[in-house]
Scaffold this active site. Structure first.
Site: not given
Ligand code: AP5
Length: 209
Positions: A13, A88, A122, A155, A166
């Site tokens: 994402k 979420r 990552r 991370r 997660r």
């Molecule tokens: P990446 O693009 O970083 O993936 P992502 O989907 O953004 O993953 P996140 O881990 O950031 O999402 P998340 O939803 O778990 O975490 P968030 O930060 O929102 O890609 C991942 C890897 O794959 C990278 O190495 C990249 O290079 C590779 N890649 C990407 N695309 C590719 C492709 N097409 N082909 C090959 N490789 C690829 O949330 C973190 C924490 O914050 C949560 O756990 C929670 O504690 C809190 N939080 C955030 N939002 C909320 C909410 N709304 N409510 C409550 N808690 C929340």
């Protein structure tokens, strides 16, 4: 255009949002990035959520909803936004419905096996948040950011135990949103397994269709 990115952790994402925001000229709003920036800056919010993020749990709805309400009130969202990581939970989705109308919900579809591979490989540039992967998107010099030269970090929630938690949280709390938005008729399923450029092409084609 108001867009929500939905999908399991590590589905790509943030990677897609970084490309799509340039195409659409709208801000990328990631709740995870906002929490991580608060943790880095040692704010009250950061201290409150640090342990929750490290374990892979969810920050309470009230905290997250108010943070997003505030962010969506900024002037730069006048032409739209890409919301990444919010909503979420059903409660967050209902709150968002009261705040705004969505043009599209992009649902990233990716297997658990691929999620684990993506998250465990990552790496991030600490000051800019630039995303790498040790195999699929490595930096030019191993372990260091291409632009700033700083050492890349992993991370806390990309460690194996937190990844499993997660995924479980995603299945229990967030996956029900797929049906929620399906019923509203504005969800678009996207195969997240091809390269980031191919995923970008599919997303652009589907939102312009
Ligand atoms: P990446 O693009 O970083 O993936 P992502 O989907 O953004 O993953 P996140 O881990 O950031 O999402 P998340 O939803 O778990 O975490 P968030 O930060 O929102 O890609 C991942 C890897 O794959 C990278 O190495 C990249 O290079 C590779 N890649 C990407 N695309 C590719 C492709 N097409 N082909 C090959 N490789 C690829 O949330 C973190 C924490 O914050 C949560 O756990 C929670 O504690 C809190 N939080 C955030 N939002 C909320 C909410 N709304 N409510 C409550 N808690 C929340």
């Amino acid at each position: 255009m108001n867009i929500v990115l939905l999908g399991p952790p590590g589905a790509g994402k943030g990677t897609l949002a970084a490309l799509l925001k340039t195409e659409l000229n709208v801000p990328h709003i990631s709740t995870g990035d906002i929490f991580r920036s608060n943790i880095k800056n040692g704010t009250e919010l950061g201290k409150k959520v640090q342990g929750i993020l490290a374990s892979g749990g969810l920050v309470p709805d009230e905290v997250t909803i108010e943070m997003v309400r505030d962010r969506l009130g900024h002037d730069d969202t006048a032409s739209g936004y890409i919301l990444d990581g919010f909503p979420r939970t059903i409660k967050q989705a209902e709150a968002l419905d009261e705040m705004d109308t969505l043009d599209a919900v992009i649902n990233f579809v990716l297997s658990d096996e691929e999620v684990v591979k993506r998250l465990s490989g990552r790496r991030l540039a600490p000051s800019t948040g630039k995303i790498y992967h040790i195999i699929t998107n490595p930096p030019k010099r191993e372990g260091y950011d291409d632009e700033t030269g700083e050492k890349l970090i992993q991370r806390d929630d990309d460690k194996p135990e937190a990844i499993m938690h997660r995924l479980e949280v995603y299945r229990n709390e967030t996956a029900p949103l797929i049906d929620y938005y399906r019923a509203k008729g504005n969800i678009i399923d996207i195969d997240a397994s091809p390269s980031p450029e191919e995923v970008l092409r599919s997303v652009i084609a589907s939102i312009k269709a």
